[in-house]
Design a protein around this motif. Structure first.
Motif, PDB file in Angstrom:
ATOM      1  N   GLU A 106      35.185  46.982  44.049  1.00  0.00           N
ATOM      2  CA  GLU A 106      34.083  47.331  43.024  1.00  0.00           C
ATOM      3  C   GLU A 106      34.686  48.145  41.887  1.00  0.00           C
ATOM      4  O   GLU A 106      35.336  48.935  41.867  1.00  0.00           O
ATOM      5  CB  GLU A 106      33.195  48.393  43.738  1.00  0.00           C
ATOM      6  N   SER A 157      33.854  49.902  39.181  1.00  0.00           N
ATOM      7  CA  SER A 157      33.267  51.149  39.024  1.00  0.00           C
ATOM      8  C   SER A 157      32.260  51.566  40.042  1.00  0.00           C
ATOM      9  O   SER A 157      32.307  52.614  40.779  1.00  0.00           O
ATOM     10  CB  SER A 157      32.951  51.433  37.649  1.00  0.00           C
ATOM     11  N   GLY A 158      31.253  50.802  39.910  1.00  0.00           N
ATOM     12  CA  GLY A 158      30.147  51.178  40.434  1.00  0.00           C
ATOM     13  C   GLY A 158      29.315  52.456  39.410  1.00  0.00           C
ATOM     14  O   GLY A 158      30.081  53.015  38.800  1.00  0.00           O
ATOM     15  N   HIS A 172      34.799  43.775  33.660  1.00  0.00           N
ATOM     16  CA  HIS A 172      34.031  44.517  34.819  1.00  0.00           C
ATOM     17  C   HIS A 172      34.372  43.976  36.003  1.00  0.00           C
ATOM     18  O   HIS A 172      33.392  44.304  36.829  1.00  0.00           O
ATOM     19  CB  HIS A 172      32.508  44.260  34.288  1.00  0.00           C
ATOM     20  N   ASN A 187      33.060  54.302  33.210  1.00  0.00           N
ATOM     21  CA  ASN A 187      31.740  54.358  33.221  1.00  0.00           C
ATOM     22  C   ASN A 187      30.949  55.542  33.151  1.00  0.00           C
ATOM     23  O   ASN A 187      31.412  56.770  33.624  1.00  0.00           O
ATOM     24  CB  ASN A 187      31.153  53.325  34.201  1.00  0.00           C
ATOM     25  N   ASN A 205      28.064  39.244  39.541  1.00  0.00           N
ATOM     26  CA  ASN A 205      29.701  39.052  39.821  1.00  0.00           C
ATOM     27  C   ASN A 205      29.968  37.754  40.446  1.00  0.00           C
ATOM     28  O   ASN A 205      30.676  37.285  41.244  1.00  0.00           O
ATOM     29  CB  ASN A 205      30.078  40.012  41.044  1.00  0.00           C
TER      30      ASN A 205
END
Ligand code: NBG
Length: 841
Positions: free
Chosen positions: A674, A676-677, A374, A482, A289
């Motif tokens: 975040e 998704s995680g 993402h 995801n 990231n």
């Protein structure tokens, strides 16, 4: 296919065609043969490493047979293939997965046992394949697993880094990075020295009119580096499909660096050139990231895109179809913006090399690509300096400018009154120096753009890409939440739980259809089942406690509540909130009477994760966790009530031990940060409960498993902007309990306060961008609620079972099917010989 062998020889070929072992005895025979001959080891000093190598080679033989057949079948069927371009594939270990998918793990277990080895010890000899940073790379690995398991004709394309993500050691509480050279023995890759592609860099662009009056654009001179293919078999579960992951390695081009031509004076220069070429695939950039704009990284990106694309086109050309059919045969998914140059490269090939007219070429390009975003974090959005691209890829820069020109003309026609719009959506940012916004280029060059969880997909439409929604309409943007592969993250990591579930559901079919887990709800009141469920969690905690002891020397009580936060260290993921909460708890314990202490549930706070080597704040967080651990773990007043552990070198194989052992895991990012995680899904699937913010996939997990089974806290994403604004322009009040934590740090309780001042002042003096203070109270109260809930073990276990039962949605199989339907427009290729049923355990 068979008929390509002439009749007289066919029998002989058929007779000796490899079949691979099918029984325990054959497994032993093959393993011993490999140890003795392939590895040239004496059988009489054979250690676990040799046993691993022999076993891996025996299973590899089995995989190769299915792999070859799969590739033949896919070539013969000649239907659309999906190509997943990712700079990261965080695969972890391969042997256990190969055993499971080949279906002969039981034979191997017994066979190894007779040879004097425990299968668990043998499996642990393998070096992790760690070609990734975190969630993005592991997602790619889960996708490959699902693509093969669902029989999609799919290829992964990546780089074969000589060094994967660094190994982390902790010295005096600080992170130290050790290079991860992982290739000394890697039986899972096959060098294809005959599959090479020359990739060009630098040079100049020559535009001229040829003798026939045709306009020619040619990219000339510069430097050539050769890409060599290394193939990795990707077996599917419960099927004979074995797909291919192709990783490119760089080496000096034979044409450029012909050693024979060099006289002795130039020999050293030739070797230096050779090494420079090899540098391209030498090392994975260790940032998660975070975009850092290094020239070598851009070289990696182009090298890999160009090699992959030329490979794909070579395959396409074999079918002799016209170019307009390309998007019917090829779907390319861009894993984040890292492979965006593939869009430009395809346009270049079509226009400059194939002579296709610009618009026709562009239609082929946009129909081919899909782009997955993402992250919305500004520091992670890739921007490449225009002068750098000009220097390295002069023709590509021209094409980018042309793409931008036609795009902006189109925008201008549609929004003639909105002059600011053009500047906002331009691929080129008018900064000093100018930069190319890779995400904009990816959107413009793709037919679909997707986010990775509902909230995230909404956010990209309303914030960073909102102008593009106006331009293209909402249908270009979609969500694919995801998922994770239950094969690795349930069956392999938690075999006893998988077995217990199978005993109740009657089979292992749930590993193929995870929604079948919902039948577990019938057993939430089954006493014996609950007892076993709890025992398995306890056994997993014992296993983790052993690992903690050997890795850190800290001994923890497996009866305590295990509270886990393992993921890359990042301010937005808020490990600082967690450790401040731990200090708060420590202070509370110190102030308690003996009576009160007796009522408290003992806890182990477990941290793990790497910090990017240049990310100072993240390294400071690691340091603080370790220093707090030193104090708390040695405080006699505290005893077992609180332990603080930092597990070094968090990676895929450690995750397989840690995740099944958690009671609570923390997914506590500032709302909206975040995307998704994915570890949140892994923890819940293993019967752990979560404490989390309303962020990423936490929201959908909550919807699926029920609010009563999740410990939610903190501000909502829609309030973040106002709160940040108030920190600067309003009256910024720091939570009083958090202030006490800061006072303790400043007192020097955890060592030199100066070492941690940046962490404290980020909140006190620099606007608390991640809202740690705003969420602190709610976080601590929720932790108290967890203590209370944990005391009622019966209720806790019910929550755990119910949660697992409702996790079916989060399999990466569902996720891949959604991509196939809504983005790739591709059907699976059914495998006929599936009749050969695999034992699946
Ligand atoms: C990460 C997000 C995670 C997400 C994974 C996989 C990047 C750029 N993004 O939240 O931070 O789960 O991608 O989608 O690494």
């Amino acid at each position: 296919v068979e008929s390509s062998i002439p009749e007289p020889q066919r029998e002989a070929w058929k007779k000796y065609s490899a079949t691979g072992f099918k029984s325990k005895d054959d497994f032993q025979k093959e393993t011993v043969r490999h140890i003795e001959t392939t590895l040239a080891r004496s059988l009489f000093n054979c250690d676990e490493k040799a046993a691993y190598s022999g076993t891996a080679l025996a299973f590899r033989d089995r995989l190769i047979i299915d792999w070859n057949k799969t590739q033949q079948r896919q070539t013969f069927a000649d239907q659309k293939r999906i190509y997943y371009l990712s700079l990261e594939f965080l695969m972890g270990r391969a042997l256990d997965n190969a055993m499971l998918n080949v279906g002969l793990k039981t034979a191997a277990k017994e066979g190894l046992g007779e040879l004097g080895f425990r299968i668990e010890d043998v499996i642990q000899q393998e070096h992790d394949a760690a070609l990734g940073n975190g969630g993005l790379g592991r997602l790619a690995a889960c996708f490959l697993d699902s693509l093969a398991s669902l029989n999609y004709a799919a290829w992964g394309y990546g780089l074969r880094y000589r060094y994967g993500i660094f190994k982390q050691e902790i010295e005096n509480g600080y992170q130290v990075e050790i290079p991860d050279y992982w290739l000394d023995f890697n039986p899972w890759e096959f060098p294809r020295n005959d599959v090479t592609i020359d990739v060009q860099f630098y040079g100049w662009v020559n535009k001229y009119t040829d003798d026939e009056g045709k306009q020619i654009t040619s990219w000339q001179d510069g430097e050539i580096v050769t890409a060599v293919a290394y193939d990795v078999p990707i077996p599917g579960y419960g099927t004979a499909t074995v797909n291919n992951l192709r990783l490119w390695s760089s080496k000096a081009s034979a044409g450029e660096f012909d050693f024979a031509k060099f006289n002795s004076g130039e020999y050293e220069n030739a070797v230096a050139d050779e090494q420079r070429a090899e540098t391209i695939s030498a090392v994975l950039y260790p940032n998660d990231n975070m975009d850092r704009g290094k020239e070598l990284r851009l070289k990696q990106q182009y090298f890999w895109c160009a090699a992959s694309l030329h490979d794909i086109i070579r395959r396409f050309k074999k079918s002799k179809r016209p170019w307009k059919d390309f998007p019917e045969q090829v779907a390319i998914q861009l894993n984040d913006t890292h492979p965006t140059l593939a869009i430009v490269e395809l346009q270049r090939i079509l226009v400059d090399l194939e002579g296709i007219e610009w618009n026709a070429a562009w239609e082929i390009v946009t129909k081919t690509f899909g782009y997955t975003n993402h992250t919305v974090l500004p520091e992670a959005l890739e921007k490449w300096s225009v002068p750098l691209i000009q220097h390295l890829l002069p023709r590509h820069l021209q094409i980018i400018y042309d793409i931008n020109l036609y795009f902006l003309q189109q925008v201008e026609r549609r929004f003639p009154k909105d002059r600011d719009m053009l500047g906002r959506v331009s691929i080129i940012e008018e900064s000093q120096p100018k930069t190319v916004r890779m995400a904009y280029l990816a959107i413009i060059g793709s037919h679909k753009v997707n986010g990775v969880a509902e909230l995230h997909s909404d956010l990209i439409k309303t914030t960073i890409f909102k102008d593009f929604v106006k331009i293209y309409g909402p249908d270009k943007f979609t969500n694919v939440t995801n998922g994770i592969t239950p094969r690795r993250w349930l069956h392999q990591a938690n075999p006893r739980l998988s077995e217990l579930i199978a005993s109740k559901l009657g089979s292992y079919e749930f590993l193929k259809d995870l929604t079948l887990l919902n039948k577990l709800e019938n057993f939430v009141d089954d006493k014996d089942f609950k007892k076993e469920w709890a025992e398995i969690k306890y056994a997993n905690k014992v296993r983790l406690a052993q690992h903690i002891l050997s890795a850190t020397g800290i001994s923890v009580n497996p009866k305590a509540l295990f509270d886990v936060q393992v993921k890359r260290i990042h301010e937005y993921k808020r490990q600082q909130l967690n450790i401040f909460g731990v200090i708060h708890r420590y202070l509370a314990i110190k102030n308690m009477s003996a009576e009160e202490r007796k009522k408290l549930a003992p806890r182990v706070s477990i941290f793990g994760g790497k910090a990017a080597p240049g990310y100072w704040m993240a390294k400071t967080i690691i340091h603080l966790v370790n220093k707090v651990g030193d104090v708390v773990n040695n405080d006699k007043d505290v005893g077992d009530l609180l332990k603080v552990v930092f597990i070094p070198d968090y990676n895929v194989s450690k995750a397989e031990i840690i995740i099944p052992a958690s009671d609570i895991s923390e997914h506590i990012s500032t709302a909206g940060t975040e995307a998704s995680g994915t570890s949140n899904m892994k923890f819940v699937l293993n019967g752990g409960l979560v404490i989390g913010t309303l962020d990423g996939a936490n929201i959908e997990i909550t919807r699926e498993i029920g609010e009563q089974n999740v410990f939610l806290f903190g501000n909502l994403s829609e309030d973040v902007e106002d709160l940040r604004h108030n920190h600067f322009y309003g009256n910024h009040q720091i939570d009083p309990e958090l202030n006490k934590v800061f006072d303790e740090i400043k007192k020097g309780t955890f060592g030199d306060e100066g070492a941690f001042s940046s962490l404290v002042s980020a909140i006190l003096d620099h606007g608390d961008y991640y809202l740690v203070s705003d969420d602190f109270n709610s976080y601590c109260k929720t932790q108290d609620l967890i203590d209370e809930t944990y005391k009622n073990q019966d209720e806790w276990v019910s929550k755990s079972i119910t949660s697992v039962a409702r996790m079916g949605f989060f399999t990466s199989d569902r996720c891949i099917n959604e991509y196939a339907d809504s983005i790739w427009n591709i059907e699976p290729l059914q495998v006929k010989e599936e009749a050969e049923v695999r034992s699946r355990t």
